[in-house]
Write an enzyme that holds these catalytic residues in place. Structure first.
Site, PDB file in Angstrom:
ATOM      1  N   PHE A  96      -5.725   8.971  14.445  1.00  0.00           N
ATOM      2  CA  PHE A  96      -6.020   7.891  13.512  1.00  0.00           C
ATOM      3  C   PHE A  96      -7.140   8.351  12.573  1.00  0.00           C
ATOM      4  CE2 PHE A  96      -8.078   3.624  12.786  1.00  0.00           C
ATOM      5  CZ  PHE A  96      -6.998   3.023  12.171  1.00  0.00           C
ATOM      6  N   ASN A 203     -12.260   1.866  20.205  1.00  0.00           N
ATOM      7  CA  ASN A 203     -11.521   1.328  19.065  1.00  0.00           C
ATOM      8  C   ASN A 203     -10.051   1.470  19.448  1.00  0.00           C
ATOM      9  OD1 ASN A 203     -10.435   0.601  16.608  1.00  0.00           O
ATOM     10  ND2 ASN A 203     -10.983   2.496  15.566  1.00  0.00           N
ATOM     11  N   PRO A 204      -9.567   0.558  20.314  1.00  0.00           N
ATOM     12  CA  PRO A 204      -8.231   0.742  20.874  1.00  0.00           C
ATOM     13  C   PRO A 204      -7.141   0.265  19.898  1.00  0.00           C
ATOM     14  CG  PRO A 204      -9.150  -1.305  21.679  1.00  0.00           C
ATOM     15  CD  PRO A 204     -10.193  -0.696  20.771  1.00  0.00           C
TER      16      PRO A 204
END
Length: 311
Positions: A96, A203-204
């Site tokens: 990400f 920060n799942p």
């Protein structure tokens, strides 16, 4: 052979429909050109104004990169890195792309623990769950070398390989662990004493599948699916698993920091309250959305035996 001013015009004409905001378009232009020419923004501006020529091979390379941008590929993947806290991080489609919102979460941690100095009786352990590019762990280690034990965890080995490269790039030592929190694989050896202090940050994935349509096409098309989405039926799955792991495994004081979905922040507060977390605080990001939450969990030892009780 092309020229800088010509490429600037071609760049704008090609992408203005996709990126209608002029400032964003300009930012993309400078990110690409400073990367290709390995120079600063001022140099590029000078070269455009002087209508300097660009060698054919380089011009061809620029056009190929422009075509990738035209196909919605994020600039960070096109050039192979992103910036986080002013530092460069290697990224590709396996991780990400680091965001400004996450910088704010890291700032909160640094602010909360700015007066911490390592002391034998108060070792701080940091667990970064779902580390991706490693940007959170590496930044914390860079800014607070006293955080001696930092465990950066991810369920994807390819993401961990990127995090390893980034740790090397920034010359920091963190422990990288291949762990799937959903499968209960967080059996990490921890150096615990009664004064242990833990920082858990995550920060799942938190975007519900029904919210997919709200995202920019380049996010949906290129960023890793598993780092973004959760089922509509179980949007809190990662928060539940991490909170449960904290209660089950950690002793002493635990500071928990989550990045969250602004649409379900009340559900996350409710979950943490039910799990026995205290001092729950929620904060807005730079856009004004409820994006991050902090909570504290305390378990104290009694009578030197193995029983721990929640304070």
């Amino acid at each position: 052979m092309g020229s800088f001013d010509k490429f600037y015009r071609v760049f704008q004409n090609t992408l203005q429909d996709l990126y209608p905001e002029p400032k964003e378009l300009e930012s993309l232009f400078f990110l690409l050109t400073t990367h290709i020419f390995q120079c600063d923004k001022t140099t590029i501006l000078l070269r455009v104004s002087r209508k300097e020529k660009i060698h054919f091979d380089t011009y061809d390379k620029l056009i190929k990169k422009l075509w990738e941008l035209k196909k919605n590929r994020p600039i960070q993947y096109v050039i192979g890195y992103a910036y986080f806290f002013g530092m460069k991080f290697i990224v590709n489609e396996k991780v990400f792309i680091p965001r400004q919102e996450t910088e704010e979460l890291v700032s909160w941690i640094l602010q909360d623990h700015k007066d911490y100095f390592h002391h034998n009786n108060h070792p701080i352990q940091v667990f970064d769950i779902g580390t991706g590019s490693g940007c959170i762990s590496i930044t914390l280690k860079k800014k607070k070398p006293e955080f001696i034990h930092i465990y950066a965890m991810d369920s994807d080995q390819e993401a961990l390989n990127i995090a390893k490269k980034n740790a090397k790039l920034h010359n920091v030592k963190i422990s990288l662990k291949n762990v799937d929190i959903l499968k209960g694989g967080m059996d990490i050896p921890t150096k615990i004493n009664k004064n242990s202090v833990h920082i858990i940050v995550s920060n799942p994935p938190y975007v519900r599948l029904s919210e997919k349509k709200l995202l920019h096409p380049n996010i949906v098309q290129y960023e890793p699916y598993q780092a973004l989405f959760v089922p509509d039926e179980t949007p809190l799955i990662f928060y539940q698993k991490i909170s449960f792991w904290i209660k089950k495994r950690l002793n002493g004081i635990v500071y928990l920091y989550f990045e969250i979905n602004q649409f379900i922040y009340l559900d996350i507060i409710d979950l943490l309250k039910k799990m026995g977390f205290l001092n729950i605080e929620i904060r807005r990001d730079f856009q004004g959305f409820f994006r991050m939450i902090r909570a504290i969990y305390v378990r104290k030892q009694i009578n030197n035996n193995k029983k721990w009780i929640k304070k």
